[in-house]
Design a protein around this motif. Sequence first.
Motif, PDB file in Angstrom:
ATOM      1  N   GLY A 216      45.392  31.429  36.095  1.00 33.22           N
ATOM      2  CA  GLY A 216      44.685  32.286  37.808  1.00 33.22           C
ATOM      3  C   GLY A 216      45.347  32.271  37.819  1.00 33.22           C
ATOM      4  O   GLY A 216      45.478  33.809  38.326  1.00 33.22           O
ATOM      5  N   LEU A 293      40.123  35.740  33.575  1.00 37.13           N
ATOM      6  CA  LEU A 293      38.625  35.616  33.456  1.00 37.13           C
ATOM      7  C   LEU A 293      38.335  34.772  33.270  1.00 37.13           C
ATOM      8  O   LEU A 293      37.057  34.510  34.467  1.00 37.13           O
ATOM      9  N   ALA A 296      38.142  32.927  36.628  1.00 38.80           N
ATOM     10  CA  ALA A 296      37.086  33.474  37.851  1.00 38.80           C
ATOM     11  C   ALA A 296      35.886  32.920  37.559  1.00 38.80           C
ATOM     12  O   ALA A 296      34.658  32.730  38.505  1.00 38.80           O
ATOM     13  N   SER A 299      35.001  29.346  38.202  1.00 35.24           N
ATOM     14  CA  SER A 299      35.214  29.063  39.753  1.00 35.24           C
ATOM     15  C   SER A 299      33.795  29.395  39.987  1.00 35.24           C
ATOM     16  O   SER A 299      32.844  29.140  40.704  1.00 35.24           O
ATOM     17  N   THR A 310      39.993  35.570  41.615  1.00 34.57           N
ATOM     18  CA  THR A 310      39.273  36.820  41.690  1.00 34.57           C
ATOM     19  C   THR A 310      39.054  37.720  41.238  1.00 34.57           C
ATOM     20  O   THR A 310      39.414  39.200  41.076  1.00 34.57           O
ATOM     21  N   GLN A 311      39.505  38.620  42.729  1.00 35.54           N
ATOM     22  CA  GLN A 311      40.247  39.840  42.871  1.00 35.54           C
ATOM     23  C   GLN A 311      41.514  40.300  42.700  1.00 35.54           C
ATOM     24  O   GLN A 311      41.453  41.425  42.348  1.00 35.54           O
TER      25      GLN A 311
END
Length: 509
Positions: A216, A293, A296, A299, A310-311
């Motif tokens: 991530g 993914l 995210a 999270s 995430t962005q």
Amino acid sequence: MSDQQPLCDIGFIGLGVMGKNLVLNLADNGYKVAAFDLDKDKVDAVLAAEASERAEGIEQRVFGCSEMNELVTRVKKPHLFILSVPAGEAVDRVCSALLAAGVGAEDVIIDTGNSLWTDTVRREASYRGQFVFFSTAVSGGEVGARFGPSLMPSGDKKAWAMIEPVLEAISAKVDANSGLPLERTQPGQVITEGEPCATYIGPAGAGHYVKMVHNGIEYADMQLICEAYHLLRDALGMTAKEIGEIFQTWDKGVLNSYLMEISAEVLLQDDPETGAPLVEMILDKAGQKGTGLWTAVSSLEQGTPAPTITQAVFARALSTLKSERVAAAEVLQGPKSEPVSEAEKQAFIESLHDALYCSKICAYAQGFALMASASDEHDWGLDFAAIAKIWRAGCIIRAVFLQSITQAYQAKPKLANLLLDPFFQQQVEQKQMNWRRTVAKATLMGIPCPAFSSAISYFDSYRTAVLPANLLQGQRDFFGAHTFERTDKPSGEKFHLNWSSPARDLTQV
């Protein structure tokens, strides 16, 4: 089995790119390996590679097997098997085949794939008593697997005693004082000094969770570098070569990292077919294999914000909408560009450098906070200084400032957030205005920078004592009677206002 084919130390299953290179790495470090793959050509390829690399006077260390039963008989007891197969059902199929071939309760099977951490937890429990299921996540790609990856092992602590010498031997090594990699680049080369980039992470699943978060952070780091490239290209009109040269300069300072190094190399590469910069010939549609993914999603499930990670996932998803973006570019207009003076150009490059550095700090802060949340929930007892240590070499996100992260968690193991460490606090405070100028300039010019923007919003939100969530709680109580806490009452006491009553009476719930 003939006398010419001795018992091997390790059985290895799966000889794709990663598997083949891990086998050769094991052979370099003196281990005899029995190798198996359903594809006979892959078995032949690893045997040929080992033979061609073997120095004169060195005995054969890799032996091919044509079936699973042969593999089991070729390995010393208690058996140690390493799997390098695709995550998912393939892992369970191989485990079932090994059981059918005679593995027992004392034998250890190590999964090195990018498995979802919850699958690892399930497997450890499911196979308990039949054999010891262990896992070690691997980072570093093809070259890392061959000459020293970063390894994140987890599972049965007793099994770790058997596995530790093997994983430490094949892992990347770093200088303890500088935190810089001790490079190993030639077949047959062995590095025994320095600190190994392999350490026991925790119970089953912990290692794959840490690797998931590593990936991530990798997504975020890559996206941030791409946004810097985008801004230099579209805001300043710089060529790919010019940007590559800037990245090379940045790679000599606080932004030194593997990803910065390879980004510069990509930008400086010409297309063999057209002679144009290769990067300009590559279609702007990014793929992903799922680990970003998963980070995210975790999270969101943990309620621990990782917006920059995430962005970065969203940015890849948006990139796949190529035909829609091309059509939208014809009808949706942004601001008109204005000429930039040479002085403004140099100031912007300096600001962008600082913005990239600060945003990178925030991406790592989010990743470590997420690991801390999961560690608390699952009682893993993660050692964040040790994790930062094993990321200093061998892995994709290796970077010089991981030495500073290591020192931050050594000084304060329960550090709530990396931004609160005195060193990183000072770094961000000194550079934040350039960070803000970069995001503001990008927005005014209509150049998207979702990772930069999310990083600075994360920083500003984290340092804000009173956020507007008080209004949000009022809204929730109004339409759904979700209750709220009060600033003048003890924490945990819940209240509800009867919004539909003329008296608007307040009750404690």
